[in-house]
Motif scaffolding. Structure first.
Motif: not given
Length: 289
Positions: A11, A40, A124, A236, A238, A265-266
């Motif tokens: 991430d 990414l 992450s 991180a 989302s 967050l990826g």
């Protein structure tokens, strides 16, 4: 000469990895039957992904298979360049074992190849934290063996404290029963999650309400530090930048933060957490099972 590589579960934005001379192999995210590379942020449409979560779609992910690792590692073997792969935790994915199998196969054709695979036991920005610290040491002149030693000596001190807002994803991932997820939603229960010494997610508590959950992960983070001075902290999130900024503000009230970052967050990780996940990463006390 050696190359540090990782995977997109770290991430870390691709621009920052490029700046630190870290290569990465993308994970694959499946949305509505269509496969996308989690690169990414280089080309992946993250806003479209967030919208799919808002629309209650259920993205799925695929671990990196042996063939993709062979394809990724081969150019380095052809050049005779050593590789240090800092891998997503084996506690949440089979990618680590796939990488080891790929190395064994490659050494049949490239017996002199030097490919070291290290299980970070982190996810992450926890994995990303380790990667960035490794890159910093490489840029300061550390050998690959010295970097590996540092990672193995310190990865158990990587603390990860997480809360999620949408329990349906924990249910789908097998971490909650259907009834637990339904009851938790009705009662506004928010789980408190930690990554243990085996690199797996553990539900270690629960609180009622979003604000209490955010405060709880802050408190747990602070309680598991060795020192409150001169800390580096990553948060991180989302889809809820406001909550991430709030958490960072709460942390700054309690500890001396010298370096910090807030990162989305990826999609690979967020596919399993849903919207509203907040995760805090620091180096602190040694992790336990």
């Amino acid at each position: 000469m050696y190359q540090i590589v990782t995977d997109s579960c770290c991430d870390v934005p691709y621009q920052l990895l490029a700046e630190k001379d870290v290569a990465f192999i993308p994970m694959i995210v499946n949305i509505n039957g269509q496969e996308y590379f989690d690169d990414l942020g280089k080309s992946f449409d993250y806003e479209q992904f967030l919208q799919s979560l808002r629309d209650k779609q259920q993205p799925t992910t695929s671990q990196i298979n042996v063939g993709r690792y062979i394809e990724f590692f081969t150019p380095y073997c052809e050049k005779g360049e050593a590789i240090l792969y800092l891998c997503f935790t084996s506690g949440m994915s089979g990618s680590y074992n796939s990488a080891l199998q790929a190395v064994d196969i490659l050494k049949e054709d490239y017996p002199e190849a030097n490919i070291q695979v290290v299980d970070t036991l982190a996810a992450s920005m926890g994995e990303g934290f380790i990667v960035l610290e490794a890159a910093k040491r490489k840029q300061a002149g550390a050998s690959m063996e010295e970097v590996i030693t540092w990672v193995n000596e310190h990865k158990m001190n990587l603390q990860s404290w997480v809360t999620v807002d949408d329990l349906s994803h924990l249910y789908r991932g097998g971490r909650l029963s259907r009834s637990q997820a339904a009851m938790g939603g009705l009662l506004n229960i928010k789980p408190i999650i930690h990554v243990d010494a085996k690199g797996t997610l553990q539900n270690v508590g629960k609180v009622r309400g979003r604000n209490k959950a955010l405060q709880k992960v802050v408190d747990e983070t602070v309680d598991h530090l060795v020192s409150k001075e001169n800390q580096t902290v990553y948060v991180a999130y989302s889809g809820d930048l406001e909550a991430a900024e709030k958490v960072m503000g709460l942390l700054k009230e309690k500890i001396d933060i010298q370096d910090s970052g807030i990162f989305p967050l990826g999609p690979t990780i967020a596919s399993h957490t849903g919207l509203g996940c907040i995760a805090i990463f620091t180096f602190g006390q040694e992790r336990v099972d």
